[in-house]
Scaffold this motif. Structure first.
Motif, PDB file in Angstrom:
ATOM      1  N   ALA A  90      31.021 105.131  94.982  1.00 39.83           N
ATOM      2  CA  ALA A  90      29.616 105.360  94.634  1.00 39.83           C
ATOM      3  C   ALA A  90      29.509 106.272  93.412  1.00 39.83           C
ATOM      4  O   ALA A  90      28.646 106.070  92.538  1.00 39.83           O
ATOM      5  CB  ALA A  90      28.843 105.933  95.825  1.00 39.83           C
ATOM      6  N   PHE A  93      29.943 104.255  90.243  1.00 42.42           N
ATOM      7  CA  PHE A  93      28.791 103.433  89.844  1.00 42.42           C
ATOM      8  C   PHE A  93      27.598 104.301  89.427  1.00 42.42           C
ATOM      9  O   PHE A  93      26.828 103.912  88.544  1.00 42.42           O
ATOM     10  CB  PHE A  93      28.451 102.412  90.935  1.00 42.42           C
ATOM     11  N   GLU A  97      25.860 103.782  85.820  1.00 43.21           N
ATOM     12  CA  GLU A  97      24.415 103.580  85.620  1.00 43.21           C
ATOM     13  C   GLU A  97      23.837 104.577  84.623  1.00 43.21           C
ATOM     14  O   GLU A  97      22.969 104.228  83.822  1.00 43.21           O
ATOM     15  CB  GLU A  97      23.666 103.688  86.947  1.00 43.21           C
ATOM     16  N   ARG A 104      29.139  99.392  81.386  1.00 40.87           N
ATOM     17  CA  ARG A 104      28.749  98.304  82.306  1.00 40.87           C
ATOM     18  C   ARG A 104      29.599  97.057  82.133  1.00 40.87           C
ATOM     19  O   ARG A 104      29.671  96.217  83.028  1.00 40.87           O
ATOM     20  CB  ARG A 104      27.275  97.924  82.099  1.00 40.87           C
ATOM     21  N   ASP A 105      30.173  96.909  80.914  1.00 39.14           N
ATOM     22  CA  ASP A 105      30.974  95.705  80.652  1.00 39.14           C
ATOM     23  C   ASP A 105      32.446  95.899  80.984  1.00 39.14           C
ATOM     24  O   ASP A 105      33.234  94.963  80.857  1.00 39.14           O
ATOM     25  CB  ASP A 105      30.820  95.287  79.186  1.00 39.14           C
ATOM     26  N   VAL A 110      37.073  97.456  92.994  1.00 41.50           N
ATOM     27  CA  VAL A 110      37.302  98.373  94.110  1.00 41.50           C
ATOM     28  C   VAL A 110      38.317  97.724  95.047  1.00 41.50           C
ATOM     29  O   VAL A 110      38.148  96.562  95.422  1.00 41.50           O
ATOM     30  CB  VAL A 110      35.987  98.660  94.866  1.00 41.50           C
ATOM     31  N   GLU A 111      39.380  98.428  95.368  1.00 43.41           N
ATOM     32  CA  GLU A 111      40.360  97.934  96.350  1.00 43.41           C
ATOM     33  C   GLU A 111      40.116  98.662  97.659  1.00 43.41           C
ATOM     34  O   GLU A 111      40.331  99.865  97.767  1.00 43.41           O
ATOM     35  CB  GLU A 111      41.797  98.174  95.876  1.00 43.41           C
ATOM     36  N   PRO A 112      39.659  97.925  98.678  1.00 45.33           N
ATOM     37  CA  PRO A 112      39.298  98.601  99.930  1.00 45.33           C
ATOM     38  C   PRO A 112      40.510  99.194 100.634  1.00 45.33           C
ATOM     39  O   PRO A 112      41.652  98.819 100.372  1.00 45.33           O
ATOM     40  CB  PRO A 112      38.675  97.478 100.761  1.00 45.33           C
TER      41      PRO A 112
ATOM     42  N   ALA B 122      33.391  96.300  98.701  1.00 46.10           N
ATOM     43  CA  ALA B 122      34.278  96.480  97.548  1.00 46.10           C
ATOM     44  C   ALA B 122      33.974  95.446  96.462  1.00 46.10           C
ATOM     45  O   ALA B 122      33.982  95.764  95.271  1.00 46.10           O
ATOM     46  CB  ALA B 122      35.738  96.377  97.998  1.00 46.10           C
ATOM     47  N   GLY B 125      30.427  96.474  94.762  1.00 54.61           N
ATOM     48  CA  GLY B 125      30.285  97.772  94.105  1.00 54.61           C
ATOM     49  C   GLY B 125      30.512  98.839  95.156  1.00 54.61           C
ATOM     50  O   GLY B 125      31.634  99.002  95.632  1.00 54.61           O
ATOM     51  N   LEU B 233      20.695  98.337  91.906  1.00 56.20           N
ATOM     52  CA  LEU B 233      21.446  97.330  91.156  1.00 56.20           C
ATOM     53  C   LEU B 233      21.689  97.853  89.745  1.00 56.20           C
ATOM     54  O   LEU B 233      20.815  98.465  89.145  1.00 56.20           O
ATOM     55  CB  LEU B 233      20.661  96.023  91.039  1.00 56.20           C
ATOM     56  N   ILE B 234      22.871  97.568  89.217  1.00 55.16           N
ATOM     57  CA  ILE B 234      23.155  97.836  87.804  1.00 55.16           C
ATOM     58  C   ILE B 234      23.326  96.481  87.127  1.00 55.16           C
ATOM     59  O   ILE B 234      24.341  95.809  87.330  1.00 55.16           O
ATOM     60  CB  ILE B 234      24.442  98.666  87.624  1.00 55.16           C
ATOM     61  N   ARG B 236      24.183  93.567  84.537  1.00 63.64           N
ATOM     62  CA  ARG B 236      25.207  93.386  83.506  1.00 63.64           C
ATOM     63  C   ARG B 236      24.966  92.053  82.825  1.00 63.64           C
ATOM     64  O   ARG B 236      24.489  91.107  83.453  1.00 63.64           O
ATOM     65  CB  ARG B 236      26.602  93.400  84.133  1.00 63.64           C
ATOM     66  N   THR B 237      25.318  91.974  81.559  1.00 66.19           N
ATOM     67  CA  THR B 237      25.092  90.724  80.837  1.00 66.19           C
ATOM     68  C   THR B 237      26.178  89.719  81.200  1.00 66.19           C
ATOM     69  O   THR B 237      27.361  89.996  81.076  1.00 66.19           O
ATOM     70  CB  THR B 237      25.103  90.968  79.311  1.00 66.19           C
ATOM     71  N   LYS B 239      27.191  88.676  84.021  1.00 70.25           N
ATOM     72  CA  LYS B 239      27.962  88.902  85.249  1.00 70.25           C
ATOM     73  C   LYS B 239      27.012  89.305  86.365  1.00 70.25           C
ATOM     74  O   LYS B 239      25.888  89.727  86.119  1.00 70.25           O
ATOM     75  CB  LYS B 239      28.968  90.051  85.050  1.00 70.25           C
ATOM     76  N   PHE B 242      26.337  95.147  89.579  1.00 66.21           N
ATOM     77  CA  PHE B 242      26.940  96.041  90.560  1.00 66.21           C
ATOM     78  C   PHE B 242      25.836  96.486  91.519  1.00 66.21           C
ATOM     79  O   PHE B 242      24.686  96.669  91.104  1.00 66.21           O
ATOM     80  CB  PHE B 242      27.508  97.291  89.885  1.00 66.21           C
ATOM     81  N   TYR B 244      25.062  99.534  94.377  1.00 68.68           N
ATOM     82  CA  TYR B 244      25.590 100.744  95.009  1.00 68.68           C
ATOM     83  C   TYR B 244      24.474 101.555  95.642  1.00 68.68           C
ATOM     84  O   TYR B 244      23.307 101.431  95.274  1.00 68.68           O
ATOM     85  CB  TYR B 244      26.396 101.589  94.007  1.00 68.68           C
TER      86      TYR B 244
END
Lengths: 253, 253
Positions: A90, A93, A97, A104-105, A110-112, B122, B125, B233-234, B236-237, B239, B242, B244
């Motif tokens: 969190a 992100f 933001e 953002r690109d 995220v690997e749980p 994951a 986000g 929400l974030i 993205r162009t 895509k 994200f 969170y």
């Protein structure tokens, strides 16, 4: 720009509780960022730059990771447990933001990981076998009245409750207040589990009752699980009891 | 008697999401017991007897595993995700409590796994970044009024809610009813996430809003996550955004 950020869950501690994907992400990283004890869990190797930081600087750490990735580095941000549960994901992100538009690109994945409540539950039996909640007892990031209102709601609705961050030097009384609140709602013999440092050398587990819980030792490495009305103990001779919450709630025709 | 039962979490599907300990338990098993699609995930090998069964016979399966272990066999019981979350671990301990007295002395261990909500989170986000609940929407094992009372409680207390077992052929209307209930409590633009078959070849993710959620496709392999008031929400162009939930709740001094 081929940089990336992978937020990696290290699980509760023992390396055997990492996923293969988490290990692969660590093996491929050029920079390792995280709270010092988590960074220390990842072996040193040539080509890996370790950036260990103190606790409670999550957003600084996140911005550092994103800056490095934006400059082309492959960055792993490490969290204990699962990064999405009261951990670094969190914060990453939030930093995205409110940070550079280009962040953002970035390739951010995220690997749980095995979060503390799952590791604790597995050791105990199956205390999370019914509906359950995960709450942070810390009032560093939310007002205490929000914590108590949420806790009261889920206690009354008979969820099993996993309490993260139950206590620390700076927050010595919150766990006691939470147990008091629970004692006003649930029966005194409700099982309460204290699971400390699961899978680490100093692992300690205590199964007690709501009436006895205030006397149990707890610290920052402890996960406290409050049983629901249906949570049961299976006594065993010479061993700790199994603890489980049945899948059924009485009343189905 | 050297038999044992290990209840093994296979994670969401991709073998890279197994823990090392789970893999070791599978490698050491003589008998493999579970719902057919989970048993099918474990490669055949000499010396491994596979016992695949249909869904909804969890306690029969558990008794079978315990009987085999009591006869000296090393048994692995497999669950998707984490065995302690709406899966086989609770069924095993139910069978222990109500079964042969000798079963209590068996070596029974649980190997945790990546449960569906962690895998889904994951990918999205960090939607579980704040306090959250996990509920099964199935009314096979608990009365529907209990489901709705619990759901209402956690919606009002502003938890993120992960809904397991949202829908099936035999339970076609429960998800719609749950979304209706949520729509009466949370804002129409609250993010709602449908995450299907995460990490499997047929993975599908949809990020929508509470207002649009009833039109989203869902099935037994779908995890539905209802955002809280703070979930963001974030964009993205080109895509998916994200998603969170910030760690903070406004109001801390």
């Amino acid at each position: 720009m081929s940089g990336c950020v992978t937020v990696v869950g290290l699980g509760p501690g023992d390396p055997s509780l990492l996923t293969g994907a988490a290990r692969l992400a660590l093996d491929g990283a050029e920079d390792l960022i995280g709270y010092l004890p988590y960074v220390a869990r990842v072996p040193e190797r040539p080509g890996l730059v370790r950036h260990a930081s103190d606790n409670r600087v999550e957003v600084d750490r996140a911005r550092h990771a994103l800056s490095l990735a934006a400059s082309g580095r492959r960055v792993a941000v490490v969290s204990g447990g699962d990064p999405g549960v009261f951990a670094m994901a969190a914060a990453i992100f939030e930093a995205v933001e409110h940070g550079e538009p280009g962040w953002r690109d970035l390739a951010i994945t995220v690997e749980p990981g095995i979060t503390a409540m799952l590791a604790a539950a597995a050791r105990l039996g199956a205390p999370l076998g019914g509906d359950f909640c995960a709450m942070s007892l810390s009032d560093n990031l939310k007002p205490w009245p929000v914590v108590t209102a949420r806790l009261e709601a889920v206690l009354r609705a008979d969820f099993v409750v996993a309490l993260y961050n139950p206590i620390s030097t700076a927050r010595p009384w919150q766990l006691g207040a939470a147990l008091d609140l629970a004692a006003g709602i649930r029966a005194p013999d409700t099982p309460v589990m204290f699971a400390r440092a699961i899978s680490r050398p100093d692992e300690a587990i205590r199964v007690t009752t709501l009436a006895e819980a205030p006397a149990a030792p707890a610290d920052m490495a402890t996960m406290v699980i409050l049983g629901a009305s249906g949570t049961r103990l299976i006594p065993r001779t010479g061993k700790a009891p199994f603890v489980y919450t049945p899948r059924s709630v009485p009343g189905v025709a």
